[in-house]
Design a protein around this motif. Structure first.
Motif, PDB file in Angstrom:
ATOM      1  N   UNK A 237       0.836  -1.207   0.000  1.00  0.00           N
ATOM      2  CA  UNK A 237       0.000   0.000   0.000  1.00  0.00           C
ATOM      3  C   UNK A 237       0.869   1.256   0.000  1.00  0.00           C
ATOM      4  N   UNK A 238       1.968   1.213   0.735  1.00  0.00           N
ATOM      5  CA  UNK A 238       2.889   2.349   0.755  1.00  0.00           C
ATOM      6  C   UNK A 238       3.507   2.580  -0.619  1.00  0.00           C
ATOM      7  N   UNK A 239       3.800   1.488  -1.321  1.00  0.00           N
ATOM      8  CA  UNK A 239       4.357   1.620  -2.668  1.00  0.00           C
ATOM      9  C   UNK A 239       3.372   2.340  -3.585  1.00  0.00           C
ATOM     10  N   UNK A 240       2.098   2.025  -3.439  1.00  0.00           N
ATOM     11  CA  UNK A 240       1.083   2.701  -4.240  1.00  0.00           C
ATOM     12  C   UNK A 240       0.954   4.171  -3.835  1.00  0.00           C
ATOM     13  N   UNK A 241       1.087   4.446  -2.531  1.00  0.00           N
ATOM     14  CA  UNK A 241       1.029   5.834  -2.069  1.00  0.00           C
ATOM     15  C   UNK A 241       2.192   6.642  -2.634  1.00  0.00           C
ATOM     16  N   UNK A 242       3.361   6.021  -2.714  1.00  0.00           N
ATOM     17  CA  UNK A 242       4.528   6.692  -3.294  1.00  0.00           C
ATOM     18  C   UNK A 242       4.241   7.085  -4.736  1.00  0.00           C
ATOM     19  N   UNK A 243       3.620   6.182  -5.473  1.00  0.00           N
ATOM     20  CA  UNK A 243       3.308   6.480  -6.877  1.00  0.00           C
ATOM     21  C   UNK A 243       2.283   7.607  -6.992  1.00  0.00           C
ATOM     22  N   UNK A 244       1.345   7.661  -6.049  1.00  0.00           N
ATOM     23  CA  UNK A 244       0.353   8.741  -6.049  1.00  0.00           C
ATOM     24  C   UNK A 244       1.028  10.088  -5.832  1.00  0.00           C
ATOM     25  N   UNK A 245       1.963  10.127  -4.880  1.00  0.00           N
ATOM     26  CA  UNK A 245       2.692  11.367  -4.606  1.00  0.00           C
ATOM     27  C   UNK A 245       3.569  11.744  -5.800  1.00  0.00           C
ATOM     28  N   UNK A 246       4.209  10.754  -6.395  1.00  0.00           N
ATOM     29  CA  UNK A 246       5.061  11.032  -7.556  1.00  0.00           C
ATOM     30  C   UNK A 246       4.238  11.565  -8.733  1.00  0.00           C
ATOM     31  N   UNK A 247       3.022  11.044  -8.888  1.00  0.00           N
ATOM     32  CA  UNK A 247       2.160  11.530  -9.966  1.00  0.00           C
ATOM     33  C   UNK A 247       1.820  12.998  -9.754  1.00  0.00           C
ATOM     34  N   UNK A 248       1.521  13.348  -8.492  1.00  0.00           N
ATOM     35  CA  UNK A 248       1.215  14.748  -8.183  1.00  0.00           C
ATOM     36  C   UNK A 248       2.429  15.632  -8.409  1.00  0.00           C
TER      37      UNK A 248
END
Length: 270
Positions: A68-79
Motif C-alpha cells: 500500500x505504501x508503494x502505491x502511495x509513493x506512486x500517487x505522490x510522484x504523480x502529483x
C-alpha cells in the motif's frame, strides 16, 4: 493340539523396543531434513510453533501495508510530476507575457490567445495528475497511508487545487494595456511560489513514506528470521543425527538377529 503362544526373551524384547525407538527417531529426522524445519506442527513444540505462526502472520500483514505504501509513493510522484509540468507551462506563459510587453497590439492579441490556451492546458494537466483515482492536485483529493498492521499509525495527505482557479490565475483580457500584462505576470509569479511550497510538502511526505517502507521491510525481515530461528532445523546437526541413527538401526537389527539365533540354539537342545 493347542497352539502355544510365542514368547520373546527379555533380550529380544529389549532389542525390539530399542529398534522401534530408533526407527521413530529416524523418521522424525528424515521429516526434518525433508522440510528443513525442526517444528512442523504444534505437536512438535506448541510454544515455538504458535509463536512462529504469529511472527509469520504479522510479517504478512506488514507486507500488505508495504505494498500500500508503494502505491502511495506512486500517487505522490504523480502529483509531483504534475506540479513540475505545470511549472513548465507557467514558465511558457510568462515568456508569452514578456514578449507581449514589447509587441504591437496585433501581436499582443495573438500572444494573449496563446497565453489563455496555456492556462487551459494547466487546468487539463491538474486534472490528469491522479493515480488510481486519487488526485492530490485537486482540493477533493485525499490519501491516508497506513503504516502498521492494525492501522493505528497513519499519514494523511490532503490535496490542493492546482488548477488556474486554485492558483488564482485568470484568463487574460486586453493585452493592449501593459498593466494587464503585468497583472498576469504577477499572478504567474504567485502561482509559482505556491507550487514550490506544495512541492516541498509532497517531497516531505514522500520522504516519510519511503522511510516507513524501509522500516517495514526491516521489520518483516526480523519477524521472518525470528520465526525461522524457532522452527528451522540445523541441517548439519540433522545430517549427523541421521548417520548416527542409521548406524544404531543397523546395530539394533544385528543385535536382534543375534538374540534370535541364541534363542534358536537353546531350542535345539530339546
Amino acid at each position: 493340539m493347542a497352539m502355544q503362544p510365542i514368547t520373546l526373551t527379555s533380550g529380544m524384547r529389549a532389542n525390539l523396543v530399542s529398534l522401534q525407538n530408533t526407527n521413530s527417531l529416524l523418521e522424525n529426522t528424515q521429516k526434518r531434513l525433508a522440510s528443513g524445519k525442526k517444528v512442523n506442527s504444534a505437536l512438535d513444540d506448541p510454544v515455538a510453533y504458535f509463536t512462529a505462526v504469529a511472527h509469520e502472520q504479522r510479517a504478512s500483514d506488514l507486507a500488505s501495508r508495504k505494498d500500500e505504501m508503494s502505491e502511495a509513493v506512486q500517487t505522490v510522484k504523480a502529483a509531483d510530476a504534475g506540479i513540475q509540468s505545470i511549472n513548465t507551462l507557467i514558465a511558457a506563459a510568462k515568456s508569452l507575457a514578456q514578449s507581449a510587453l514589447s509587441a504591437g497590439s496585433t501581436t499582443a492579441g495573438t500572444l494573449m490567445a496563446q497565453y489563455n490556451e496555456v492556462l487551459n492546458q494547466i487546468d487539463t494537466m491538474a486534472e490528469d495528475s491522479g493515480y488510481k483515482g486519487v488526485n492530490l492536485l485537486s482540493d477533493t483529493g485525499a490519501l491516508t497511508v497506513y503504516f502498521n498492521e492494525d492501522g493505528s499509525s497513519t499519514l494523511a495527505l490532503a490535496g490542493f487545487d492546482a488548477s488556474t482557479a486554485g492558483l488564482t490565475m485568470t484568463q487574460a483580457t486586453d493585452w493592449s494595456d501593459p498593466d494587464n500584462i503585468q497583472d498576469a505576470m504577477t499572478e504567474l509569479d504567485a502561482a509559482k511560489v505556491e507550487l514550490r511550497t506544495r512541492s516541498s510538502e509532497l517531497s516531505n511526505n514522500l520522504s516519510i513514506i519511503t522511510a516507513r517502507q524501509e522500516f517495514t521491510q526491516g521489520m518483516i525481515n526480523v519477524l521472518k528470521d525470528g520465526a525461522a530461528g524457532l522452527t528451522n532445523a540445523d541441517m548439519n546437526e540433522e545430517g549427523a543425527n541421521m548417520l548416527m541413527l542409521q548406524t544404531r538401526q543397523a546395530l539394533g537389527t544385528q543385535s536382534l538377529s543375534l538374540a534370535s539365533q541364541a534363542a534358536q540354539s537353546v531350542l535345539r537342545l530339546f
